[in-house]
Design an enzyme around this catalytic site. Structure first.
Site, short mmCIF file in Angstrom:
data_model
loop_
_atom_site.label_atom_id
_atom_site.label_comp_id
_atom_site.label_asym_id
_atom_site.label_seq_id
_atom_site.Cartn_x
_atom_site.Cartn_y
_atom_site.Cartn_z
N ASN A 95 -8.99 -8.43 -4.60
CA ASN A 95 -9.52 -8.75 -3.27
C ASN A 95 -10.55 -9.88 -3.36
O ASN A 95 -11.24 -10.00 -4.36
CB ASN A 95 -10.19 -7.51 -2.66
CG ASN A 95 -9.17 -6.44 -2.29
OD1 ASN A 95 -8.05 -6.74 -1.90
ND2 ASN A 95 -9.56 -5.19 -2.43
N CYS A 100 -0.95 -3.98 -1.85
CA CYS A 100 -2.05 -3.12 -1.41
C CYS A 100 -1.49 -1.76 -1.01
O CYS A 100 -0.43 -1.67 -0.40
CB CYS A 100 -2.78 -3.76 -0.23
SG CYS A 100 -4.17 -2.79 0.40
N HIS A 101 -2.23 -0.69 -1.33
CA HIS A 101 -1.73 0.65 -1.07
C HIS A 101 -2.23 1.26 0.24
O HIS A 101 -1.99 2.43 0.50
CB HIS A 101 -2.10 1.58 -2.23
CG HIS A 101 -3.57 1.64 -2.51
ND1 HIS A 101 -4.09 1.74 -3.78
CD2 HIS A 101 -4.63 1.58 -1.69
CE1 HIS A 101 -5.40 1.77 -3.73
NE2 HIS A 101 -5.75 1.68 -2.47
N HIS A 145 -5.72 -5.16 4.83
CA HIS A 145 -6.80 -4.26 5.25
C HIS A 145 -6.99 -4.21 6.77
O HIS A 145 -7.88 -3.52 7.26
CB HIS A 145 -8.13 -4.61 4.57
CG HIS A 145 -8.11 -4.38 3.09
ND1 HIS A 145 -8.93 -5.07 2.21
CD2 HIS A 145 -7.35 -3.54 2.33
CE1 HIS A 145 -8.68 -4.66 0.97
NE2 HIS A 145 -7.73 -3.73 1.02
#
Length: 462
Positions: free
Chosen positions: A157, A179-180, A216
């Site tokens: 990130n 990304c999870h 995000h």
């Protein structure tokens, strides 16, 4: 992933940030469970000793009878050596130290600005990006020289700007950002099915979603399970838990786990906008105006998530360093367990061992409408042999898209500011962030102080 019993040997993986005690160990665990793959992992890290310790840990693991995947781990002293001959390059680095991160996260608190993570947007995300982009410029140049045909999987990130920089420097690169966060939302929907429809033990992979947004700050405009539209049920679920939140069997867990929440932010955003926000509350809160969820610590507590203090990260690092020594010396056995990440599934698909569909960060080539071409967006994509094809995912409704676009253009401004070493341009993005709720004069002072605290990573800036 479709069943495929072929075995691919002698795969070459370069792991940049190979001294990691988090992502690197996760990779080892996932590789150990995968019997269809084997090869060599070259671990490169600025801290060679940490990478070498991980090589010892990885080789000890590979020798175990319960490790299905057999890999040779090797610490290498140079980026060139790591990249040369690689089929895949995994990047997971900490840009700077916890000293710089402490400034990113906590200096803005002196001005009444609170951040729950501070690594993507907000003042912390902006400054972190300014010291990360030059690192990724050099990584992209090295990949272009030593591994132009390899697949690049980025976990660092700020995800959007790391991926964006790779493509800016090397447009032909084959890079994806992973990304999870969306996985967590699928798990929440599985918990909803258990509570609301008495359907227990749903695998989150069986919940099909359409993903739109940026890292995000992702959104779902479709979600289904075995053909059942989950939106009507989620509407009732969000209403039921909007006040007290939902934690399943881990009630109160958010108070002692820096990464947990009660999903109240997620439910509130659904009730405001009608789509499912598909990231953790800690991340989602930072994209919104400061007064909504991050006005002060008391507000954060009311919304039932946490401000992740850097002092906790420092202590956690000390604990992990001690654990690393125990693992390397055989005083503690490495626990093989699934991480829930899909990096190895992606590698298998790219090697032709079955197709998968999952969410990734890639430049917009039309997969997300009403969004600048070239900007890195997060949508689903189809992985096949040597191929990642983003899925046409539609567009966000205007009221959400306006929030997303503000951050896209801020991130584009930060990229150009970094590439041109333009401090004034960087400040324009900094002061435009919705968390920077102070006067321009105060914002300039904060910006200068934060920039000064990371100046060792900006040697060519005036």
């Amino acid at each position: 992933m479709e069943p495929n019993h072929n075995v691919v040997k002698d795969i070459q993986i370069a792991y940049i940030g190979g001294g990691s005690r988090g992502w690197a160990w996760g990779l080892m665990s996932d590789l150990a469970q995968e019997g269809q793959l084997s090869g060599t992992v070259k671990l490169y890290d600025l801290n060679y000793d940490a990478a070498n310790t991980n090589a010892v840990i990885g080789n000890r693991l590979s020798e175990r009878s319960d490790a299905a995947g057999k890999w040779k781990y090797e610490a290498v002293p140079s980026l060139k050596e790591a990249l040369t001959g690689s089929d895949f390059v995994i990047i997971s680095i900490l840009p700077g130290s916890f000293q710089e991160m402490h400034s990113d996260v906590h200096l803005p608190e002196e001005y009444g600005i609170y951040q729950s993570v501070g690594d993507t947007v907000g003042p912390g995300g902006a400054i972190r990006a300014l010291r990360t982009i030059p690192i990724y410029v050099e990584l992209a140049k090295s990949i272009r020289t030593y591994a132009p045909d390899s697949w690049i999987i980025n976990y660092t990130n700020p995800m959007t700007l790391c991926t964006r920089t790779l493509y800016e420097v090397f447009p032909e690169i084959k890079a994806i950002g992973c990304c999870h966060e969306v996985f967590g939302t699928q798990k929440l929907l599985a918990s909803m099915l258990d509570e609301m429809a008495n359907i227990p033990n749903v695998n989150r992979r069986d919940i099909k979603v359409n993903v739109l947004g940026i890292n995000h700050f992702t959104w779902l405009d479709q979600a289904s399970y075995q053909g059942m539209d989950l939106f009507p049920m989620y509407r009732e679920f969000a209403h039921r838990h909007s006040k007290d939140g939902f934690e399943g069997s881990e009630e109160g867990h958010w108070m002692n786990n820096h990464f947990a929440s009660a999903e109240r932010v997620k439910f509130d955003l659904f009730r405001k906008f009608g789509l499912i926000a598909a990231a953790g509350d800690r991340h989602l809160a930072e994209f919104m105006p400061h007064s909504w969820y991050l006005k002060n610590p008391e507000t954060v507590h009311e919304w039932k998530f946490s401000l992740t203090k850097v002092d906790w990260r420092k202590q956690n690092q000390r604990d992990l360093i001690a654990k690393s020594a125990r693992l390397a010396q055989g005083e503690e056995e490495f626990a093989i367990r699934p991480t829930g990440e899909e990096g190895i599934d992606m590698v298998k698909a790219l090697l032709g061992l079955g197709d998968i569909v999952t969410n990734v960060n890639m430049p917009n080539r039309g997969q997300m409408g009403n969004t600048p071409l070239g900007a890195v967006v997060e949508t689903n994509a189809i992985f096949g042999r040597d191929s990642v094809k983003p899925i046409i995912s539609g567009e966000l409704p205007p009221e959400i898209n306006s929030l997303v676009q503000r951050h896209i253009w801020n991130q584009e401004t930060i990229l150009q500011a970094s590439l041109n070493k333009d401090k004034d341009k960087a400040f324009r993005a900094f002061v435009s962030d919705p968390l920077v709720n102070i006067s321009p004069e105060q914002a300039r002072e904060l910006f200068e102080r934060m920039l000064d605290n990371t100046k060792s990573f900006l040697p060519e800036w005036k």
